[in-house]
Design an enzyme around this catalytic site. Structure first.
Site, PDB file in Angstrom:
ATOM      1  N   CYS A 100      -5.044   7.373  -0.928  1.00 20.89           N
ATOM      2  CA  CYS A 100      -3.841   6.550  -0.811  1.00 20.89           C
ATOM      3  C   CYS A 100      -2.629   7.471  -0.630  1.00 20.89           C
ATOM      4  O   CYS A 100      -2.380   8.339  -1.456  1.00 20.89           O
ATOM      5  CB  CYS A 100      -3.682   5.704  -2.072  1.00 20.89           C
ATOM      6  N   CYS A 104       3.522   3.163   1.840  1.00 20.77           N
ATOM      7  CA  CYS A 104       3.569   1.852   2.509  1.00 20.77           C
ATOM      8  C   CYS A 104       4.178   0.758   1.628  1.00 20.77           C
ATOM      9  O   CYS A 104       4.689  -0.235   2.144  1.00 20.77           O
ATOM     10  CB  CYS A 104       2.177   1.414   2.918  1.00 20.77           C
ATOM     11  N   THR A 191       2.037   2.674  -7.552  1.00 20.47           N
ATOM     12  CA  THR A 191       1.520   3.646  -6.588  1.00 20.47           C
ATOM     13  C   THR A 191       2.632   4.589  -6.135  1.00 20.47           C
ATOM     14  O   THR A 191       3.626   4.140  -5.578  1.00 20.47           O
ATOM     15  CB  THR A 191       0.940   2.884  -5.376  1.00 20.47           C
ATOM     16  N   GLU A 257      -0.960   6.594  -9.646  1.00 20.69           N
ATOM     17  CA  GLU A 257      -0.515   5.308 -10.203  1.00 20.69           C
ATOM     18  C   GLU A 257       0.158   5.587 -11.538  1.00 20.69           C
ATOM     19  O   GLU A 257      -0.325   6.402 -12.324  1.00 20.69           O
ATOM     20  CB  GLU A 257      -1.693   4.347 -10.414  1.00 20.69           C
ATOM     21  N   HIS A 292       1.440  -6.227   2.547  1.00 18.73           N
ATOM     22  CA  HIS A 292       0.585  -5.184   1.973  1.00 18.73           C
ATOM     23  C   HIS A 292      -0.894  -5.468   2.242  1.00 18.73           C
ATOM     24  O   HIS A 292      -1.697  -4.541   2.358  1.00 18.73           O
ATOM     25  CB  HIS A 292       0.857  -4.990   0.476  1.00 18.73           C
ATOM     26  N   TYR A 296      -3.626  -2.817   4.281  1.00 19.20           N
ATOM     27  CA  TYR A 296      -5.004  -2.416   3.964  1.00 19.20           C
ATOM     28  C   TYR A 296      -5.897  -2.394   5.208  1.00 19.20           C
ATOM     29  O   TYR A 296      -6.898  -1.676   5.241  1.00 19.20           O
ATOM     30  CB  TYR A 296      -5.592  -3.372   2.912  1.00 19.20           C
ATOM     31  N   CYS A 299      -4.999   1.380   6.200  1.00 16.89           N
ATOM     32  CA  CYS A 299      -5.319   2.503   5.310  1.00 16.89           C
ATOM     33  C   CYS A 299      -6.770   2.498   4.863  1.00 16.89           C
ATOM     34  O   CYS A 299      -7.420   3.536   4.830  1.00 16.89           O
ATOM     35  CB  CYS A 299      -4.370   2.557   4.119  1.00 16.89           C
ATOM     36  N   GLU A 447      -8.666  -0.402  -6.137  1.00 16.94           N
ATOM     37  CA  GLU A 447      -7.442  -0.905  -5.509  1.00 16.94           C
ATOM     38  C   GLU A 447      -7.769  -1.882  -4.374  1.00 16.94           C
ATOM     39  O   GLU A 447      -7.025  -2.834  -4.128  1.00 16.94           O
ATOM     40  CB  GLU A 447      -6.648   0.286  -4.982  1.00 16.94           C
TER      41      GLU A 447
HETATM   42 FE1  SF4 Z   1      -1.975   3.219  -0.643  1.00 14.42          FE
HETATM   43 FE2  SF4 Z   1      -3.093   1.807   1.324  1.00 14.42          FE
HETATM   44 FE3  SF4 Z   1      -1.328   0.643  -0.332  1.00 14.42          FE
HETATM   45 FE4  SF4 Z   1      -0.563   2.466   1.476  1.00 14.42          FE
HETATM   46  S1  SF4 Z   1      -1.447   0.441   1.897  1.00 14.42           S
HETATM   47  S2  SF4 Z   1       0.094   2.343  -0.632  1.00 14.42           S
HETATM   48  S3  SF4 Z   1      -2.270   3.878   1.455  1.00 14.42           S
HETATM   49  S4  SF4 Z   1      -3.345   1.462  -0.859  1.00 14.42           S
END
Ligand code: SF4
Length: 485
Positions: A100, A104, A191, A257, A292, A296, A299, A447
């Site tokens: 991660c 973002c 995060t 985190e 968000h 995902y 990411c 996560e």
């Molecule tokens: Fe982390 Fe993925 Fe959330 Fe970005 S989108 S903060 S990389 S878990």
């Protein structure tokens, strides 16, 4: 041009002088701490990529808000193409860091707050939107990292914020002073909090009339007086404190985190973007969550790429890559991973302009994306474990590898395909271990289940967005059915 180098970014963190409780001790100098610095390297990657000639077209964008070239990680999406580029950018970061990279959340919070403050001002004549525009133009120009803080502790889940034994279990406004407000509470699972310059605080759920104190959205610096940080543990995290890097699995990058406490933090009026307008709290939560859930699709697909690459490589190293059942398992991993990515692209391509002018993802498809993410990485992890073999869970330590007595035995008996070095084979196994059972599994698995809301939250949104009545009406029309029977 406002882009910072990764070196300037790390320097800017150092100058914040943040402190945190880590493993029972209060720590400063976080940029030098072994448990923290890998997570900073992941965020630093997003700065490097914006300056890299090979990737700057994806990572840089002209901002109409500050009229300058900025990092896409602070962009207010102006088109569906922008949303697609965001997903591509996150996938690129995922495959290159295998973890991660944290940046973002602030991006998603900003886009949600931008459109929600606009809607709120239209109804109530408030000036939140202009305040937020000023604030965000400064963030863009300064190339900052922003933590998007949504998740309250929530206490007894059967009770509303005001019914809790301790009202601070949901972050709230405790006082209104000349020139600002005072907030108290906590945000969990934050995060990248200690790698951020600023925090965007948002409500954690739809707030109801009578609960106005909990309907608050504002920005505070990470170094503000009254904020405390308690560092979250990750599986096998203390391997980062050991002498040999091999056992860490991901030798350079990591996630972070942090439990964050707001102990009567003063927020000046110009940094307040919602204060009591309960009917906009749910909209803000929904919009942020949808962005968000789209994230995902980028990411997690990127980290999935790293897991697939490592699995295919270990199959070669084990000498089993030609076996048809291995090939089939790797194709299955690719299929699942590309399905996640397809959903990320689909919810972006069908995104729509908001009245404020920025683009919102297709909420139905973003929730479908995230619901797949609650399942597919687990199946990818299962297949990777299957292909890698039992050594994944039993391999001797790097310290023994370097021992004059044990080391030669390890090198002799862990030989597989002779074309590959034993230590390289161990490195690949450790990376897979990191992602399926170690520190990397925090982001890749846990996560994936709970980040941006657990699966039930996506099911609720899918049920709401799916326009089921239209489908029923379509069938009725086709079959010439009138009325209810
Ligand atoms: Fe982390 Fe993925 Fe959330 Fe970005 S989108 S903060 S990389 S878990």
């Amino acid at each position: 041009m406002t882009l910072k180098s990764s070196k300037e970014y790390i320097e800017s963190l150092r100058s914040l002088n943040l402190e945190a409780h880590i493993m029972g001790k209060k720590r400063d100098s976080l940029t030098e701490h072994e448990l923290v610095s890998p997570s900073q390297a992941s965020v630093a990657f997003t700065y490097d990529a914006a300056l890299d000639p090979e990737t700057k077209d994806l990572f840089c964008v002209e901002s109409p808000l500050c009229n300058d070239v900025i990092n896409r990680f602070s962009h207010l999406h102006q088109s569906a193409e922008d949303l697609i580029k965001k997903v591509k950018m996150l996938r690129y970061c995922g495959i290159n860091t295998a973890c991660c990279f944290q940046r973002c959340v602030g991006l998603d919070a900003a886009n949600a707050i931008y459109s929600t403050t606009y809607d709120c001002d239209k109804k109530y004549g408030t000036d939140y939107h202009e305040r937020f525009k000023d604030y965000w133009a400064w963030v863009q120009k300064s190339d900052l990292v922003i933590d998007g803080a949504m998740t309250d502790p929530k206490g007894d889940r059967s009770k509303r914020p005001g019914e809790q034994l301790d009202p601070d279990l949901f972050l709230r406004v405790t006082e209104r002073r000349q020139g600002g407000i005072v907030i108290r509470g906590a945000k969990l699972h934050q995060t990248g909090m200690l790698n951020s310059h600023e925090i965007l605080v948002m409500p954690t759920l739809t707030i109801r009339p009578g609960e106005e104190a909990w309907s608050v959205c504002c920005a505070v610096p990470t170094g503000a007086e009254g904020i405390r940080y308690i560092y979250g543990r990750q599986a096998s995290d203390t391997r980062k404190l050991e002498e040999h890097r091999l056992d860490v699995g991901n030798p350079v990058f990591g996630g972070q985190e942090v439990m964050t406490i707001f102990d009567d933090v003063f927020v000046p009026t110009e940094r307040v973007f919602m204060d009591g307008e309960v009917d906009f709290s749910g909209l803000l939560v929904e919009r942020f969550a949808s962005y968000h859930r789209q994230s995902y699709g980028g990411c997690k697909a990127g980290v999935g790429d790293a897991l697939i690459g490592a699995t295919a490589l270990i199959a070669r190293m084990n000498g089993v890559d030609k076996a048809s059942h291995i090939k089939d398992k790797i194709v299955e991993m690719i299929h699942l991973n590309e399905t996640i990515y397809s959903c990320g692209i689909a919810c972006s391509a069908t995104g729509q302009a908001t009245p404020a002018g920025n683009f919102q993802v297709n909420m139905l498809l973003a929730n479908v994306c995230k619901l797949n993410v609650t399942r597919f990485p687990y199946e990818l992890a299962r297949l990777a474990t299957d292909v890698a073999g039992g050594l994944l869970g039993t391999m001797p330590s790097a310290a023994d590898l370097n021992d004059p007595v044990a080391g030669p035995y390890i090198k002799k008996y862990l030989v597989a395909n002779p074309e590959y070095d034993v230590v390289d084979r161990m490195k690949v196994l450790r990376l897979i271990e990191n992602l399926v059972a170690g520190a990397g599994a925090v982001a890749y698995l846990i996560e994936s289940m709970h980040g941006a809301g657990p699966p039930t939250a996506q099911r609720i949104m899918i049920g709401r967005q799916a326009r089921l009545e239209e489908k029923i009406d379509g069938v009725k029309r086709m079959l010439s059915i009138d009325g209810k029977n």
